[in-house]
Design a protein around this motif. Structure first.
Motif: not given
Length: 151
Positions: A45-67
């Motif tokens: 459960k904790e792994l799923d939560s951490s992976l979800k948060r990490c995925r969202e953060l990575v997406y926002r980081i990459n989006y920010t870096n691109m724009h």
């Protein structure tokens, strides 16, 4: 949140995910009659939560870096330049080591001829190393100035 903060949180999340992986491996099997050190379902459960948060953060980081742009250049372009400079510097230092140490595959009777001027090549390596340091500092500064884009 600044981009630098998001990068730090991502790093912490990645460490946490690796730690959870290790804890899961230690807890997913036990000898019959023993109890696991930790509840695997809670860990998952904790792994799923951490992976979800990490995925969202990575997406926002990459989006920010691109724009996000600095001096009319996307941050990702600067990062690509940094990656290639890192590779160039690493290769140049490997070549310098070979030039100075010489190859070890020839016998003592064979004369080694250097095809590159060592001092000039070192000067080039130093110039690329300086460019890399300056670009790294610029990227770090940018990371503390740019806000993470909400997506």
């Amino acid at each position: 949140m600044k981009l630098a903060e998001a990068l730090s949180i991502r790093s912490d999340l990645q460490k946490r995910i690796n730690m959870l992986n290790s804890r899961l491996k230690k807890s997913c099997t036990v000898k019959e009659g023993d109890t696991p050190p930790e509840d695997v379902h809670s860990l998952l459960k904790e792994l799923d939560s951490s992976l979800k948060r990490c995925r969202e953060l990575v997406y926002r980081i990459n989006y920010t870096n691109m724009h996000a742009t600095v001096e009319e250049r996307p941050i990702t372009e600067m990062m690509a330049e940094r990656d290639m400079l890192q590779q160039r510097v690493r290769i140049y230092h490997d070549v310098i080591k070979t030039l100075v140490d010489g190859p070890d595959r020839w016998g003592r009777e064979e004369k080694v001829v250097r095809l590159l001027d060592v001092p000039a090549f070192r000067k080039d390596a130093d110039r690329y190393s300086k460019e890399l340091r300056e670009l790294n500092l610029k990227l770090q500064q940018i990371n503390w100035e740019i806000d993470l884009i909400e997506v």
